[in-house]
Design a protein around this motif. Structure first.
Motif, PDB file in Angstrom:
ATOM      1  N   GLN A 189       0.834  -1.192   0.000  1.00 39.23           N
ATOM      2  CA  GLN A 189       0.000   0.000   0.000  1.00 39.23           C
ATOM      3  C   GLN A 189       0.872   1.247   0.000  1.00 39.23           C
ATOM      4  OE1 GLN A 189      -3.368   0.145   2.448  1.00 39.23           O
ATOM      5  NE2 GLN A 189      -4.260  -1.611   1.443  1.00 39.23           N
ATOM      6  N   ASP A 216       1.172   4.882  -0.560  1.00 38.70           N
ATOM      7  CA  ASP A 216       0.289   6.026  -0.694  1.00 38.70           C
ATOM      8  C   ASP A 216       1.065   7.314  -0.457  1.00 38.70           C
ATOM      9  OD1 ASP A 216      -3.179   6.102   0.100  1.00 38.70           O
ATOM     10  OD2 ASP A 216      -1.981   7.481  -1.066  1.00 38.70           O
ATOM     11  N   ASP A 232      -5.251   5.934 -13.217  1.00 34.69           N
ATOM     12  CA  ASP A 232      -6.320   4.933 -13.148  1.00 34.69           C
ATOM     13  C   ASP A 232      -7.667   5.552 -13.490  1.00 34.69           C
ATOM     14  OD1 ASP A 232      -4.552   3.006 -12.407  1.00 34.69           O
ATOM     15  OD2 ASP A 232      -5.253   2.793 -10.336  1.00 34.69           O
ATOM     16  N   ARG A 263      -3.171   9.114 -10.509  1.00 36.92           N
ATOM     17  CA  ARG A 263      -3.121   8.091  -9.463  1.00 36.92           C
ATOM     18  C   ARG A 263      -3.015   6.726 -10.125  1.00 36.92           C
ATOM     19  NH1 ARG A 263      -2.648   9.016  -4.101  1.00 36.92           N
ATOM     20  NH2 ARG A 263      -3.915   7.184  -3.663  1.00 36.92           N
ATOM     21  N   ASN A 290      -1.815   2.405  -8.956  1.00 34.96           N
ATOM     22  CA  ASN A 290      -1.229   1.481  -7.983  1.00 34.96           C
ATOM     23  C   ASN A 290      -1.248   2.042  -6.566  1.00 34.96           C
ATOM     24  OD1 ASN A 290      -0.793  -0.362  -9.917  1.00 34.96           O
ATOM     25  ND2 ASN A 290       1.391   0.072 -10.180  1.00 34.96           N
ATOM     26  N   THR A 324       1.150   9.336  -9.601  1.00 33.72           N
ATOM     27  CA  THR A 324       1.907   9.054 -10.815  1.00 33.72           C
ATOM     28  C   THR A 324       2.202  10.374 -11.526  1.00 33.72           C
ATOM     29  OG1 THR A 324      -0.115   8.781 -12.112  1.00 33.72           O
ATOM     30  CG2 THR A 324       0.844   6.790 -11.175  1.00 33.72           C
TER      31      THR A 324
END
Lengths: 349, 349, 349, 349
Positions: D3, D5, D163, D316, D318, D322
């Motif tokens: 995770q 973030d 995404d 965004r 994964n 990004t």
């Protein structure tokens, strides 16, 4: 950024990032059972539908168990075909009903339930619920060798092993809708509103609602603030020229929304209103994200049983499927995004 | 059934069913003021827009007063043109803000306010609010001779002289949405839900929500039931095969929702959840019925001032406009429909 | 203003404003049937529920007929108890299904249907639908002496004899929601949006949506405007400083929304977008006003049968129940409120 | 599953999975500009708010440019403080307005725009929009050396490098709401409904709506089906006992919804209704996912400028941030999830 969306292919099963469950070489199941357990969550019906339809597609029959483990203990079950789950994808609640079972906590209770499953010729069980429910499934597998797969269904989003749980998006939307309505009144009246949202152990809902609702402050279960800090937030807010403040409090924050509201009133003397949203956050037609997630996970659970997996929870992470040993779902915890928490602070400037 | 929808024509002013306000022969006003007062209600913005647009249409200027009578007392006002009220018809709250004013209760405070109106060359005032606000308007007219027109804006629908008040329909819809969400969970879980809705003095919201939400029982401010009766409702409901019960309680019922919830738990031992909706019922984008009502009444208030009326509230009744002396709005009361109450009982069979 | 809300008392039956149906002295029915017919409308389920529950309350059994008159012709019916209609009050569509029947138009078809009713021991029929469906009911009564009561269920609100029809409020809300969404884009983009809403013969929906949506112009079936007038509306709107215009067109306006959109583009060259909402206006969970109306009218229909009435439609008007001979519902027409039309014009200033 | 973030930390900037933009050592900007461009999308206001608030937090001033590149070309800009973006997070559309600019396509037009930015002392520009808008930003950077950051704002979700795009979740929800409403009617009437949703080049919306709406088939821009196949879907559906079918068609499918509707009618003779949702999918209050995404990306864009990045889009993927070179956003494409497409097929069994 890679976009891995492939489902449980052989290749992916080998991938290091995917914690695989135990995969046996037992023959494909011919009949599986599904139940919903614990607090209901919007999207559970979509998950039930996905399980029944995916199983049918792969030539597997499905038995629906009513009232969760309590119904399993009592043998309250019946066959479900694809038409039996028509027109339920958009409905809140769960057509299989749910209950908290006390008898399931005893080995005797579970033996009775396992007996019913065997009598019905069931080769595997899919449990839609939270980590408490996965405990029950895990014991069934341990004690009676029945393959079990968990599907994360809880509005709290506090399950390790998946980015999101079924029901979470809808619960956030419901709470956000309430915050938007209060904002109308807050802006017209120059008042302080304290909103308590669900989340006994985790602040996921509270944090998302705070960011999306443009709240002035969010109170998570993880940390307690002194009354003075709370009052300072409100005073700073006024000093910045904000006519009103909205404070979001997770149910699990020490003292809950009432403690925060009392602290504000005591320290600032401002007109403060407390709203406790309660169970309305569990209901409602699921939003698209919950339905899509439920559809994917319901199908994945069936495929997992077919592939011989057991004692795992299916989930989504990094844009692909994840498989997490059931015991990890209660042994490990999923924190709220510290990054989003910082973002919330920055944007309340 | 006759369908009289004609607006404030000369003919209608003579009609016996229309209580006319005092109609003078003063010349048409050239500038009027508008304010919102008391608790905010969805549709107030639509009413403000209608006042500004209708006045403009008839060649009358409009001054918007901010923060209700408090702003009037402080002289917080500015001219509003038709573009200033663009894109607000769909917004909750009130762009003019609202407040409860203490200074307005003194003659000195009102004299100051009247002075501001005269300084701005204002010939008439439109007050959007409830009967408390109409009181303030009435005194202004009595003491300073300024023509005043009331527009019923309150979610409670408890104003004599109009079938419905602006904001009522939206408040009912918001509460109903919550009940629908609880029903999903109630049906899945077999629980008792007690929902407290707004209505300190009147059960209008509670009754409509109970009928529309298919509730098992409704508790109005008008009558208190013994705890035993409350428990009996739940037991009867179970005996009829209902898996769950939803009980709607008006805020003004003795003890509120908490008293009912406690009575159910104490008497039946059933898992009972209390939801207090609170101020979310005041917010949200107004539903069509509130916007149409606000548009009609805002226009009617402007026409009433132009026609020289004063000290009255505009409303809707029997499919046409109504004009009620302001003092009747607090001297008389509007009961909930006994007929609908009976209907609620019948349909919960 | 008088507030008459009394239900179908003897006194009211004598009232001059209430067109009474034929009232016989036949004994109370022991079993009645109910069906939904024509286009479906939100709230039909609430009406079915009210019929079943009210009948049960008064000791009368109810037979549900599926697929309207087609199902009656085929004998597709079954007994409905109060639990069979649980949890449907909030659902769109109709659980009894609906269809357009060709066989019903022949005396032979109706004779077959009457035979089924008699075989089931049915003493009266309640038809939920529009004037086309009431025609079918009327013939059944005329030819076979079966008491029939009509309940107005159609989104178009174009039935003489009732202020509103079941489904109307929800259809308006759905269309309004679309207009609100377009306004966001219109305001951001400076564009012209033409929205076609339902209403083949009447502009009720279009007019309410135009007022509530703050549209610049509304086009009703009743009158055709020259292309030049349409363009002038848009030009005037721009001249007033409005960045964008929203035009509402009733389906029944000559040429529909497409004609209006084409006229705007041809005459002004402005970027014009057409949205045709279509059947989404028929669906969705009914809003509170439709559920309350359906609950009242469903109960009233049962009481009317019990009191020996027949060949009438129950409705609401002037704050009380109304009873209109079925034939008047298609012989007379209900116009849109000219008063509201004028209000729409005034407020688009 | 990991995770990640963490936001734009030094560590992350080195990570192989994050395509970094050009990072210079220029001093921190003191004033930046923001504009919205192309089709509007719900959540753009939340992104504007995040840019203004995050910049203020970091001591950077913000200039808002109205009407996208057209306004930049004309110098239509003004300073924005944190209170100027209060109460807009929940609003559809964009308070900065948007437009399609023709002059921007010429070097002369861009030189004029660059001049305005320099005159205002602007050190960097944030562009919220789609790949067309990013083109405009890229040229500005190439030709005039002004640092630019792209924020993905488009309902179509067809941008490589993230995404999801801002507005996508709301557009899906709006379309899904329409499908749910049609389902009520479809289920009541036994009809075929064809729904055309937005997506000229990509079927993201169509696919999500089909899965979440439980549609019988989905038609993507990527592949054309023979009329016979379309008819077969409907016949298969009927053979399975489904009373009605809902078919979702992306705008970019050859011939659109009309072609599919015509094929169904011609081949099966069934009553088929076409709904074209159009621009309502662009409007409405953004759902929580869009607001959270917009808040994150708006802040990330400001941080990127502060860190000296340029010519990149923030996104965004994964579970983390990004950074994608702008040119990749139009050179590469993001396919719909083949996995979800397969899931849709499986669940329509």
């Amino acid at each position: 950024m890679t976009q891995t969306d492939a489902h449980s292919s052989e290749a992916q099963l080998d991938a290091a990032t995917v914690p695989s469950g135990s995969t046996s070489t037992t023959p494909k199941p011919r009949r599986i059972a599904v139940l919903t357990s614990g607090g209901d969550a919007p999207g559970m019906n979509a998950a039930i539908r996905a399980v029944v339809r995916a199983a049918t597609f792969h030539g597997v029959e499905v038995v629906g168990v009513r009232r969760g483990f309590q119904g399993l203990h009592q043998g309250d079950m019946r066959l479900l075909g694809p038409r039996d789950v028509a027109n339920i994808i958009q409905r809140g609640g769960t057509v299989l009903l749910t209950a908290r079972s006390h008898t399931w906590r005893t080995p005797e209770g579970r033996t009775l339930g396992a007996g019913h499953l065997k009598a019905w010729g069931v080769d595997g069980l899919i449990v839609i619920g939270g980590d408490g429910s996965f405990h029950g499934a895990h014991y069934l597998q341990q004690e009676h060798g029945i393959p079990v797969i968990g599907v994360p269904g809880t509005i709290d989003n506090d399950l390790y092993g998946t980015d999101h749980t079924i029901g979470y998006f809808t619960a956030v939307e419901t709470a956000l809708d309430a915050v938007d309505k209060l904002r109308d009144t807050a802006a017209s009246h120059e008042r302080i509103f304290v909103v308590e949202v669900m989340g006994r152990h985790a602040g996921h809902i509270a944090l998302d609602v705070a960011v999306a609702g443009g709240a002035e402050e969010v109170f998570l279960p993880e940390e307690e603030h002194p009354a003075e800090h709370i009052a300072q937030v409100v005073r700073d807010s006024a000093a910045k020229g904000k006519a009103s403040s909205i404070l979001i409090v997770a149910e699990g924050y020490p003292g809950g929304g009432e403690a925060v509201a009392r602290a504000v009133e005591a320290q600032t003397g401002l007109d403060t209103r407390l709203t406790i949203l309660g169970h309305i956050q569990r209901g409602g037609s699921p939003v698209s994200s919950d339905r899509v997630l439920a559809s994917r996970l319901g199908e994945a659970a069936v495929l997992a049983l077919i592939e011989g997996k057991s004692d795992i929870m299916v989930g989504r992470g990094n844009g692909g499927m994840t498989f997490t040993p059931l015991h990890e779902t209660w042994e490990k915890s999923k924190d709220v995004s510290r990054d989003l928490y910082r973002c919330a602070k920055t944007l309340s400037v």
